[in-house]
Structures are given as C-alpha cells and as structure tokens.
Design an enzyme around this catalytic site. Sequence first.
Site, mmCIF file in Angstrom:
data_model
loop_
_atom_site.group_PDB
_atom_site.id
_atom_site.type_symbol
_atom_site.label_atom_id
_atom_site.label_comp_id
_atom_site.label_asym_id
_atom_site.label_seq_id
_atom_site.Cartn_x
_atom_site.Cartn_y
_atom_site.Cartn_z
ATOM 1 N N THR A 43 34.784 36.127 45.430
ATOM 2 C CA THR A 43 34.690 36.737 44.093
ATOM 3 C C THR A 43 35.062 35.755 42.994
ATOM 4 O O THR A 43 34.809 36.020 41.810
ATOM 5 C CB THR A 43 35.611 37.974 43.985
ATOM 6 O OG1 THR A 43 36.965 37.583 44.272
ATOM 7 C CG2 THR A 43 35.166 39.057 44.952
ATOM 8 N N CYS A 47 44.595 36.868 41.990
ATOM 9 C CA CYS A 47 45.223 38.169 41.751
ATOM 10 C C CYS A 47 46.712 38.129 42.045
ATOM 11 O O CYS A 47 47.220 37.192 42.662
ATOM 12 C CB CYS A 47 44.600 39.250 42.652
ATOM 13 S SG CYS A 47 42.803 39.391 42.543
ATOM 14 N N CYS A 51 47.396 44.008 43.388
ATOM 15 C CA CYS A 51 46.084 44.267 42.794
ATOM 16 C C CYS A 51 45.411 45.473 43.456
ATOM 17 O O CYS A 51 45.319 45.543 44.693
ATOM 18 C CB CYS A 51 45.187 43.042 42.939
ATOM 19 S SG CYS A 51 43.563 43.255 42.148
ATOM 20 N N ARG A 76 38.890 32.526 37.879
ATOM 21 C CA ARG A 76 39.338 33.273 36.708
ATOM 22 C C ARG A 76 40.367 34.332 37.125
ATOM 23 O O ARG A 76 40.374 34.785 38.275
ATOM 24 C CB ARG A 76 38.158 33.951 36.018
ATOM 25 C CG ARG A 76 37.468 35.024 36.876
ATOM 26 C CD ARG A 76 36.404 35.765 36.089
ATOM 27 N NE ARG A 76 35.684 36.718 36.922
ATOM 28 C CZ ARG A 76 36.140 37.921 37.235
ATOM 29 N NH1 ARG A 76 37.334 38.322 36.792
ATOM 30 N NH2 ARG A 76 35.415 38.737 38.003
ATOM 31 N N CYS A 78 41.955 37.913 37.619
ATOM 32 C CA CYS A 78 41.389 39.242 37.873
ATOM 33 C C CYS A 78 41.612 40.143 36.652
ATOM 34 O O CYS A 78 42.704 40.190 36.091
ATOM 35 C CB CYS A 78 42.062 39.854 39.100
ATOM 36 S SG CYS A 78 41.613 41.575 39.417
ATOM 37 N N CYS A 81 44.177 43.395 37.666
ATOM 38 C CA CYS A 81 45.633 43.276 37.839
ATOM 39 C C CYS A 81 46.280 42.305 36.859
ATOM 40 O O CYS A 81 47.510 42.219 36.804
ATOM 41 C CB CYS A 81 45.973 42.863 39.275
ATOM 42 S SG CYS A 81 45.451 41.188 39.723
#
Length: 374
Positions: A43, A47, A51, A76, A78, A81
Amino acid sequence: MFITLAKNLKSEPLQIADDPRWARIVARDKSADGAFWYSVATTGVYCRPSCPSRRANPKNVQLHDTLDQARATGFRPCRRCDPDGPSLEAGNAAMVAAACRRIEQSQEEPSLAELADAAGRSAGYFHRIFKAATGLTPKDYAAAHRAARVRQGLEDGASVTTAIYDAGFNSSGRFYENSTGMLGMTPTRYRAGGADEEIRFAVGETSLGAILVASSQKGVASILLGDDPDALVRDLQDRFPRARLIGGDSDYEALVARVVGFVEVPALGLDLPLDVRGTAFQQRVWQALQDIPVGRTVSYTEIAQRIGAPKATRAIAAACAANSLAVAIPCHRVIRRDGALSGYAWGAERKRALLDREADGSNAPGSAYRSARR
C-alpha cells in the site's frame, strides 16, 4: 526502493510474523503507539500499531523502532491512523487533563454535556474516557475536588460557611448531607484538627504479632499490625494527632478479640461497622477489596477493571498502601498479575501468612490477648 523493500520483505516472512510486535499490531494495541511503527509495501504507507485499517499480510510488513525510520522508507503516512501525529492515548490524556483543570477552576460544577462539548466529543465517549483515565466519573471527580477544597479551607482557618461556599457548594444543606463521609467527622471538629474526637483502642497479640484496633463513634477506624505494640500506639497517635486516645474497657476488648479471632481463623468472618476515611477513589478501591472472597486473590489490573478504571493500576496500588484497616479491608488479597506478592504495609511475610491461612482454611496457632490502657 519500493520494489527492493518488497523483495526483502518476501525473503523473511517468518521474522515479522514471529516478532512479538506483530501480535500487538494484530490486536491494534493502543498502548503500543509511540513504541514502534510499521510500513506496508503493497500500500506504500506507514502506520501506528493501533491502525484500524485492514490487517496487512506480514510478508509485506516492515517494523520500525522510530518514526524517522518509518519515514525513511519513502512511503506516505496513513490517513486513517495519522502516525505522524499524537497517539489516541496521548490525545485522550490531554483531553482529560484539560477537563480536570476546567472542573477545578469552575465555581460551579460543569455538566457532563458542557465538558464533552468543550472536548469536542460525545457525552458517552467523553464519560468513558474520563473514567478510564482517572478512575472516577466527572461528577465524582468534581465532588472529590470540592471535598478537598473544603478540607483545605477548614485547615487554613476559614469558617465552616466560608469553606463550604468557596468550595463551590450552592447550599450548606447539600454539603452537610455528605459532610461526615467527606471529612470523617463534623466540619467544626475537622476545622479544629479533630480536637476532642474520642478514639478508643486496645492492643492484642496474634500469631502474626501485635495488633491494634481503634474505633471512633462511627466504627472501627484503624486496624494496625506490627512487631512492637508501642510502635503501633505511636502510629495511631500520628494518624489522629488531635484526638483523645482512650484505652478500651472490657466491652471494647471483646470487640478486639473478634478481630484477633478473624486474623487467626478467617472463615469466622468479620462483621463490624467501619469508619472508612479516604478519597472518593480510595473508597471505591477499598469497597472492591471487600468484595474479594476469603481464599481468593486478584491482581491490581483486575481491581482496576472492576472499578471501571483499567489504566489506574498504580493508583490502585497506592490506595492499597494507604489502607489503615488491615484484614477488614483485605488489601493482602491483591497480588501482581504474575502471581508475585508485591508490597504490603505490614510486611510481605504477614501477607503470605494471611493468604496461606485463607487458602487452606486451617486454624492458625492460638493467640494470647492483652489490652493496653493508656
């Protein structure tokens, strides 16, 4: 870098799945937030452990000890969360702290709706988080704070009426309804430092050493254990510095004998009126202790859960240490989660002896009893 990380992760799937931190991710453990972070190659995000997103396949996960390490993946943060921001636990703690300050600084008790609105939360959510953090409901916290202000006002020499209204009570009637429970005596007597309060006491002997039992007009106020009877009397004097200590007569010696009998044979039970003096939180803890059956033990964590304050284990331990009614309020039945005894105000050996005695239900060696008139 994305492809390289994914390949490296696939080559070591067991290391992640077997890492104890992975179990905390699976459990969405909020207490793990801030301790480590994780990133997901498929993805492209990183996190925090709690999360709420769909659980990732561990072969695609990388664990990070610091936030900088998570950022270094090039992924990047999340959006669900917000791993770069404060944890939910930290946010809730700040929210509760702000609410406590609001309660303490208000002349009149803020309503639950007002407190929740100021925090930007629903009343139900705010009530639950506040109780989990403090061990008290907002209403109980406000009552405890008002009681503390009354005590401070009386100790500073203010008149009873002034102390009542300065503490935020709208009427003296509301205060007097609960004054004895708050102060342990009438406001006038408390203002005088408990002067002229009569405390009857007697010292006995048990198989565990000396025992001192002391009572006010309301009920038994102290049960102290130790090796030196004189030291117990000095301890009593320190607890009631302005009271008049009176050696018990034969009737009172009979009451003390009942306490001694309970120490020796717990199955006898102990049904005596008690004068329990403590904060609202302490009294909730002590009531929970009295509900533990003879022969059973519970952990500090279990007590915290029973009173609706799962995060207050340290405060639970402090309340146990402050208990002045040995055996009547059975703090000896509280142990650590791993089964260790932990501390006991009257000595770990006595705690073990009491627990062993209660567990097997056997009679302890007989004890002599003597009174001390002073």
